[in-house]
Scaffold this motif. Structure first.
Motif, short mmCIF file in Angstrom:
data_model
loop_
_atom_site.label_atom_id
_atom_site.label_comp_id
_atom_site.label_asym_id
_atom_site.label_seq_id
_atom_site.Cartn_x
_atom_site.Cartn_y
_atom_site.Cartn_z
N THR A 178 15.50 37.04 12.72
CA THR A 178 14.55 37.41 11.67
C THR A 178 14.38 36.30 10.66
O THR A 178 13.35 36.16 10.02
N LEU A 179 15.46 35.47 10.46
CA LEU A 179 15.37 34.37 9.48
C LEU A 179 14.41 33.31 9.96
O LEU A 179 14.49 32.91 11.10
N VAL A 228 23.55 41.06 -0.25
CA VAL A 228 22.79 40.44 0.83
C VAL A 228 21.41 41.07 0.96
O VAL A 228 20.43 40.38 1.26
N GLN A 229 21.32 42.37 0.71
CA GLN A 229 20.02 43.04 0.88
C GLN A 229 18.99 42.49 -0.12
O GLN A 229 17.84 42.25 0.23
N CYS A 287 23.35 35.94 -2.96
CA CYS A 287 24.36 35.72 -1.92
C CYS A 287 25.74 35.54 -2.54
O CYS A 287 26.76 36.04 -2.01
N VAL A 312 17.95 33.55 -4.26
CA VAL A 312 18.65 33.90 -3.03
C VAL A 312 20.10 33.44 -3.11
O VAL A 312 21.03 34.19 -2.74
N LEU A 358 23.78 35.15 4.60
CA LEU A 358 22.69 36.05 5.00
C LEU A 358 22.85 36.45 6.46
O LEU A 358 22.66 37.63 6.83
N GLN A 359 23.15 35.48 7.32
CA GLN A 359 23.31 35.78 8.74
C GLN A 359 24.46 36.79 8.96
O GLN A 359 24.35 37.74 9.76
N GLN A 401 12.30 37.53 2.28
CA GLN A 401 11.10 38.10 2.90
C GLN A 401 9.87 37.89 2.01
O GLN A 401 8.77 37.60 2.49
N PHE A 458 18.07 39.05 1.02
CA PHE A 458 17.15 39.09 2.15
C PHE A 458 15.75 39.51 1.71
O PHE A 458 14.73 39.02 2.21
N MET A 505 23.37 40.25 7.50
CA MET A 505 22.36 40.91 8.31
C MET A 505 22.96 41.46 9.58
O MET A 505 22.55 42.51 10.11
#
Length: 662
Positions: free
Chosen positions: A661-662, A617-618, A612, A608, A648-649, A625, A621, A652
């Motif tokens: 969602t995190l 980012v996708q 980043c 991750v 990420l924030q 997940q 993320f 997203m």
């Protein structure tokens, strides 16, 4: 001196030769030679001289003088028999034999010199000298001066009355003048022998001879006066005489009374028993000796009356066993309790055990335990302690240990010590349990009890003191329960103790725990790798006694090391070749045993962070997940750096995904 000795020897030999060839050698010549023997201290020659002089008395005295240790004293005796008084006196003084000098003066009649010598040099013989001088004066008819010296020799109480017995008036005057009790008594006895009773009574009273007064009044028929004297003076002998008189007259109560005043308790007890004076018997027996108390107690027991008194008398007489048996037979429970409470280790073991059983029925367990210990019933005492929850104090334990050491064999003593320790451990007194287990030689149990105390300092000390493998291992296991991560000394001690205990497998296990702590708390895989390598070394050296299990464990450990090593390699390569490092981590995620070595969250966190940093980012993320699905119960945010979370924030938000969602 040598020339004088040679001259004497020559003269002596010449005189002997003359005597051998002619019998005309005169006695005077041998006497002169004997005088020379005094001057030269030649006792051997003096014996020959006295033999030639045919002086048997002097020869005998010379033999007796040889018993004296001082040569001068021996020669002085020779001088005495030769009439050489001045030489004899000087010789006695030179060897400080003042006792012989005093006898010498007495033999010469020189009494003043004898007294002066005794007064100055020999006090031991002073009284004897005064006495001998008094005898001499008496023989010379000088009674006045003789009395003076009898008094100085402290023999006047008998010698003066003897000397004056035929001169009654002079004797009476002397008695009145001296006012001496012993002389008064002698004079009273003399007057009584002369049937002068009134005068005898007077002088007996002056002498304070109350028993003689009582005796004389009784003989004269005046028993009332005798009674008054005995009652007033309290004289024991007088009271006894009066008591015997009352007994002859069948006046039992008065006889008992005066026997008690005379402290003749056995006579009083005899009269009480013969005449049924049971109440007075008790009070009298209590004043008497143990033998009389026993006799009185037996009397009550035989008559089957006043059993409480019999029990008390048995106790006072020191026969507690008989007192207990009689009190038990007659159901005197309060007395039984008193007996049991006052017993000590000097009583018989059988009595102590019986009293202990009685106290247990009365719920007096502490005292019962003490009596059982005194009775040497150690196991029974410990059973009472456990069953009735009697606290074993250090004093009680020491008393039991000390008593057992005297009475039991070494093996039996150790058994008692271990049993004491077991009881202490059950009661939570672990410190005392440690002490007794150690004394019994069971150091393993001692360490187990010590571990219960939680006293780390003592545990470490005891392990080092005993130096036993088993104890090192037990102490190390305990230390692992402490915060060894923050205390470097504890950590070192654990390693040291496992090493001394030769428990390499356990040391390897400790290293594995340490490695896991480094991973979980610090994510320090490099340090964890070093520690696991040490664990592998220990495990490879350890003896395998588990039929192959250790080999399997070592294989698992090597696999774990390999996985961690791969992850550490990936992290190190990232700065140089990020793509290759990512490939390594992706490959690690396919390993089925990965989570036993490397936390899956740490691998995903690495990926991750990478995505980043690359701005993807996708993909980041997506990995997040995927981690959520693998670890649904975990807070996956702990594996992601703060920078990556912010990225990420932000990302997203741009793609329309809410931050929740995190």
């Amino acid at each position: 001196m040598d020339s004088e000795a040679n001259d004497f020897q020559l003269q002596f030999e010449t005189l002997q030769k003359q005597d051998m060839h002619s019998s005309n050698v005169r006695k005077a010549e041998w006497e002169n030679m004997a005088r020379l023997c005094v001057k030269t201290c030649r006792m051997d020659a003096a014996r020959v001289c006295f033999g030639k002089m045919k002086n048997a008395r002097a020869a005998k005295a010379l033999r007796e003088a040889e018993a004296e240790p001082e040569p001068e004293a021996q020669v002085a005796m020779l001088a005495v028999h030769l009439g050489m008084r001045e030489d004899a006196e000087n010789l006695y003084r030179s060897c400080q034999r003042y006792d012989l000098l005093i006898y010498f003066y007495q033999a010469l009649g020189e009494w003043q010199k004898a007294l002066e010598t005794a007064e100055t040099h020999d006090h031991i013989h002073l009284s004897t000298t005064h006495y001998n001088y008094a005898k001499h004066l008496e023989s010379m008819g000088n009674k006045t001066l003789a009395i003076e010296h009898y008094e100085k020799s402290d023999t006047h109480r008998t010698e003066v009355p003897r000397m004056l017995q035929h001169d009654a008036s002079s004797l009476e005057s002397y008695v009145i003048k001296k006012k001496d009790k012993d002389i008064y008594k002698w004079w009273a006895q003399y007057l009584e022998s002369q049937s002068d009773m009134d005068s005898a009574l007077h002088y007996y009273e002056c002498a304070q001879d109350y028993v003689s007064l009582v005796r004389l009044y009784c003989c004269m028929g005046n028993t009332q006066k005798a009674f008054e004297i005995a009652h007033t003076t309290g004289d024991r002998a007088a009271s006894f005489y009066v008591a015997r008189n009352f007994e002859r007259q069948k006046d039992v109560k008065q006889a008992v009374h005066f026997y008690i005043r005379a402290q003749a308790y056995n006579n009083a007890i005899r009269l009480c028993q013969d005449n049924g004076l049971d109440d007075q018997l008790m009070s009298t027996a209590l004043l008497s000796n143990p033998q009389d108390m026993m006799e009185a107690a037996n009397y009550y027991k035989k008559k089957d009356i006043h059993m409480d008194r019999a029990v008390e008398l048995y106790l006072k007489a020191g026969c507690a066993s008989k007192a207990f048996e009689l009190a038990f037979a007659t159901q005197q429970f309060s007395t039984l309790q008193s007996i049991a409470e006052n017993l000590d280790e000097n009583a018989s073991p059988a009595l102590l055990a019986r009293c202990a059983d009685f106290l247990i029925t009365q719920s007096q367990h502490e005292k019962a335990v003490e009596l059982l210990i005194a009775a040497k019933k150690y196991h029974q005492a410990l059973k009472v302690c456990v069953k009735q929850n009697v606290t074993i104090t250090e004093e009680l334990a020491e008393r039991m240990s000390a008593t057992a050491s005297k009475d039991l064999s070494e093996e039996a003593h150790k058994e008692v010590l271990e049993r004491i320790a077991d009881c202490c451990r059950q009661q939570g007194n672990y410190g005392l349990a440690v002490k007794k287990y150690t004394q019994a030689g069971n150091k393993s149990k001692a360490m187990r009890s010590l571990l219960k105390t939680g006293d780390t300092q003592k545990i470490v000390f005891y392990a080092n003191f005993c130096r036993k493998k088993e104890l090192f291992i037990m102490a190390a296991n305990y230390l692992q329960s402490l915060d060894w991560q923050k205390n470097r000394e504890i950590f070192k001690t654990i390693v040291d103790f496992y090493t001394k205990g030769r428990a390499l497998d356990l040391l390897a296990g400790f290293y594995e725990v340490w490695a896991q702590v480094e991973i979980n708390d610090n994510q320090n895989y490099e340090e964890a790798l070093n520690v696991l390598n040490e664990a592998a070394k220990c495990l490879s050296k350890a003896k395998d006694s588990s039929t192959g299990q250790q080999e399997a464990r070592l294989a698992d450990l090597k696999q774990k090391i390999a996985l961690i090593k791969t992850f550490v390699r990936a992290r190190r390569l990232y700065a140089e070749n990020a793509g290759f490092a990512v490939q390594i981590c992706e490959a690690l995620l396919d390993e089925p045993q990965l989570d036993k070595a490397v936390r899956i969250g740490d691998v995903f966190g690495f990926l991750v962070d990478h995505h980043c940093q690359e701005g993807n980012v996708q993909l980041a993320f997506g990995k997040l997940q995927e981690l959520h699905k693998l670890l649904p119960a975990h807070n996956v945010r702990q594996y992601i750096s703060q920078a990556s979370l912010k990225a990420l924030q932000k990302g997203m938000a741009e793609i329309g995904v809410t931050p929740g969602t995190l």
